[in-house]
Design a protein around this motif. Structure first.
Motif, mmCIF file in Angstrom:
data_model
loop_
_atom_site.group_PDB
_atom_site.id
_atom_site.type_symbol
_atom_site.label_atom_id
_atom_site.label_comp_id
_atom_site.label_asym_id
_atom_site.label_seq_id
_atom_site.Cartn_x
_atom_site.Cartn_y
_atom_site.Cartn_z
ATOM 1 N N THR A 126 0.852 -1.192 0.000
ATOM 2 C CA THR A 126 0.000 0.000 0.000
ATOM 3 C C THR A 126 0.885 1.237 0.000
ATOM 4 O O THR A 126 1.638 1.453 -0.927
ATOM 5 N N SER A 127 0.831 2.048 1.059
ATOM 6 C CA SER A 127 1.614 3.282 1.055
ATOM 7 C C SER A 127 1.739 3.830 2.463
ATOM 8 O O SER A 127 0.774 3.826 3.234
ATOM 9 N N ALA A 128 2.935 4.330 2.774
ATOM 10 C CA ALA A 128 3.128 5.028 4.044
ATOM 11 C C ALA A 128 2.391 6.356 4.070
ATOM 12 O O ALA A 128 2.260 6.964 5.131
ATOM 13 N N ALA A 129 1.880 6.805 2.916
ATOM 14 C CA ALA A 129 1.063 8.018 2.881
ATOM 15 C C ALA A 129 -0.205 7.865 3.711
ATOM 16 O O ALA A 129 -0.843 8.864 4.065
ATOM 17 N N LEU A 130 -0.570 6.631 4.051
ATOM 18 C CA LEU A 130 -1.735 6.418 4.916
ATOM 19 C C LEU A 130 -1.446 6.828 6.354
ATOM 20 O O LEU A 130 -2.381 6.968 7.157
ATOM 21 N N LEU A 131 -0.187 7.026 6.686
ATOM 22 C CA LEU A 131 0.189 7.311 8.068
ATOM 23 C C LEU A 131 0.088 8.787 8.424
ATOM 24 O O LEU A 131 0.190 9.150 9.588
ATOM 25 N N VAL A 168 2.842 -4.075 3.327
ATOM 26 C CA VAL A 168 4.129 -3.396 3.209
ATOM 27 C C VAL A 168 3.838 -1.974 2.736
ATOM 28 O O VAL A 168 3.125 -1.770 1.737
ATOM 29 N N MET A 169 4.394 -0.987 3.460
ATOM 30 C CA MET A 169 4.010 0.404 3.253
ATOM 31 C C MET A 169 5.224 1.246 2.866
ATOM 32 O O MET A 169 5.954 1.732 3.736
ATOM 33 N N PRO A 170 5.482 1.429 1.566
ATOM 34 C CA PRO A 170 6.623 2.236 1.128
ATOM 35 C C PRO A 170 6.361 3.729 1.302
ATOM 36 O O PRO A 170 5.212 4.186 1.273
ATOM 37 N N GLY A 171 7.454 4.471 1.437
ATOM 38 C CA GLY A 171 7.361 5.916 1.446
ATOM 39 C C GLY A 171 7.599 6.483 0.059
ATOM 40 O O GLY A 171 7.371 5.822 -0.957
ATOM 41 N N ARG A 172 8.096 7.708 -0.001
ATOM 42 C CA ARG A 172 8.330 8.411 -1.268
ATOM 43 C C ARG A 172 9.602 7.890 -1.921
ATOM 44 O O ARG A 172 10.631 7.796 -1.276
ATOM 45 N N SER A 173 9.504 7.576 -3.219
ATOM 46 C CA SER A 173 10.650 6.991 -3.908
ATOM 47 C C SER A 173 10.897 7.714 -5.228
ATOM 48 O O SER A 173 10.299 7.363 -6.251
ATOM 49 N N PRO A 174 11.780 8.718 -5.252
ATOM 50 C CA PRO A 174 12.056 9.445 -6.495
ATOM 51 C C PRO A 174 12.661 8.583 -7.594
ATOM 52 O O PRO A 174 12.591 8.942 -8.766
ATOM 53 N N GLU A 175 13.259 7.448 -7.236
ATOM 54 C CA GLU A 175 13.962 6.644 -8.235
ATOM 55 C C GLU A 175 13.052 5.717 -9.022
ATOM 56 O O GLU A 175 13.486 5.105 -10.002
ATOM 57 N N ASP A 240 11.847 7.141 5.356
ATOM 58 C CA ASP A 240 10.741 8.069 5.608
ATOM 59 C C ASP A 240 9.519 7.327 6.137
ATOM 60 O O ASP A 240 8.844 7.788 7.068
ATOM 61 N N ALA A 241 9.232 6.163 5.569
ATOM 62 C CA ALA A 241 8.093 5.374 6.037
ATOM 63 C C ALA A 241 8.272 4.954 7.489
ATOM 64 O O ALA A 241 7.321 4.992 8.287
ATOM 65 N N GLU A 242 9.483 4.564 7.846
ATOM 66 C CA GLU A 242 9.756 4.168 9.235
ATOM 67 C C GLU A 242 9.571 5.352 10.183
ATOM 68 O O GLU A 242 9.015 5.201 11.287
ATOM 69 N N ALA A 243 10.005 6.532 9.759
ATOM 70 C CA ALA A 243 9.849 7.722 10.605
ATOM 71 C C ALA A 243 8.379 8.064 10.771
ATOM 72 O O ALA A 243 7.940 8.411 11.879
ATOM 73 N N TRP A 244 7.616 7.991 9.697
ATOM 74 C CA TRP A 244 6.187 8.307 9.789
ATOM 75 C C TRP A 244 5.466 7.321 10.684
ATOM 76 O O TRP A 244 4.580 7.713 11.456
ATOM 77 N N MET A 245 5.825 6.043 10.602
ATOM 78 C CA MET A 245 5.159 5.063 11.455
ATOM 79 C C MET A 245 5.502 5.295 12.926
ATOM 80 O O MET A 245 4.644 5.166 13.808
ATOM 81 N N ALA A 246 6.751 5.674 13.199
ATOM 82 C CA ALA A 246 7.136 5.991 14.576
ATOM 83 C C ALA A 246 6.356 7.186 15.102
ATOM 84 O O ALA A 246 5.908 7.202 16.250
ATOM 85 N N GLU A 247 6.150 8.187 14.269
ATOM 86 C CA GLU A 247 5.386 9.357 14.668
ATOM 87 C C GLU A 247 3.923 9.006 14.919
ATOM 88 O O GLU A 247 3.297 9.535 15.841
ATOM 89 N N ALA A 248 3.392 8.106 14.088
ATOM 90 C CA ALA A 248 1.987 7.725 14.224
ATOM 91 C C ALA A 248 1.763 6.853 15.449
ATOM 92 O O ALA A 248 0.626 6.692 15.908
ATOM 93 N N GLY A 249 2.844 6.290 15.993
ATOM 94 C CA GLY A 249 2.733 5.451 17.180
ATOM 95 C C GLY A 249 2.235 4.068 16.844
ATOM 96 O O GLY A 249 1.690 3.378 17.682
#
Length: 249
Positions: A126-131, A168-175, A240-249
């Motif tokens: 899916t996407s870490a944008a859900l966080l 599995v929730m990916p973050g932003r990927s410019p590549e 970035d996804a890991e940081a967002w999930m940590a922030e979301a608790g």
């Protein structure tokens, strides 16, 4: 030897996941809309099949041709950077038909063999944008949030059958080509109210500044999910996804 079926393998996360599982000795069934194999690594353990996840007959043909599999990875999907107000009905319908209903159809076609064997792993990308709330991808987020919701229920429903279900929730990927594909659906640059926001968002999508997600991060997260019975329901992929999930608790 274990077998994994991965959708959306022509580039980005899917392509890197194909490479990793082949390197580690698995049999891989990779699907793309064209069925072309020239962008994928050559291997006797690789089969490439054409698949349109919005077409149930195409799905049924792939599942029939694939035979028994151990892991299903629903990776195919697309995004659309459009303000909610300006999202056309056609774009909204396409997002849900592909991201939400296409993933659901793949699940429904695959799960009977998993239940029969009382084994199997489902991985929905899916996407870490859900966080966190992010602008310009509201309808895209909604299409992925629906997958998140039914995946939660599916995990409970399938646990008695010995089938694991994960996100599995990916973050932003410019590549990857995700941003490139998404920009084809862009609307609003001619709107004076939304133009500044859209331009900032597009600049951010192209930037490598700050923590981002690499295709290898997603492939490694999928590997962990496929091979670790203790893996949690949700796994962030990328710094970035890991940081967002940590922030979301």
């Amino acid at each position: 030897m274990s077998t994994i079926l991965i959708t959306g393998c022509s580039s980005g996360f899917g392509l890197e996941t194909v490479r990793l599982f082949l390197d580690r000795g698995w049999t891989v069934i990779a699907t793309t809309r064209s069925g072309r194999a020239d962008m994928l690594p050559a291997s006797e353990r690789l089969r490439v099949l054409p698949l349109d996840i919005t077409d149930r007959s195409s799905i049924d043909r792939v599942i029939g041709d694939a035979g028994p599999i151990d892991v299903l990875v629903n990776n195919a999907g697309f995004g659309a950077p459009v303000p909610v107000e300006l999202t056309s009905p056609e774009t909204a319908k396409s997002l849900f038909e592909t991201n939400t209903l296409g993933t659901l159809a793949m699940l429904q076609a695959t799960l009977p063999q998993f239940r029969e064997r009382r084994a199997g792993v489902v991985i929905n990308v899916t996407s870490a944008a859900l966080l966190k709330p992010l602008p310009l991808i509201g309808v895209y987020r909604a299409s992925k949030a629906a997958v998140d919701a039914y995946t939660e229920s599916l995990a409970v429903e399938l646990e008695p059958f010995g089938i694991r279900v994960h996100l599995v929730m990916p973050g932003r990927s410019p590549e990857t080509k995700f941003g490139e594909s998404a920009r084809r659906h862009l609307r609003g640059l001619d709107n004076p109210d939304y133009q500044p926001l859209i331009e900032r968002m597009l600049t951010g999508m192209r930037s490598n500044a700050g923590p981002v997600t690499h295709a290898e991060d997603v492939a490694q997260a999928i590997w962990r999910t496929a091979t670790d019975p203790s893996a949690p329901l949700r796994i962030p992929a990328g710094a970035d996804a890991e940081a967002w999930m940590a922030e979301a608790g």
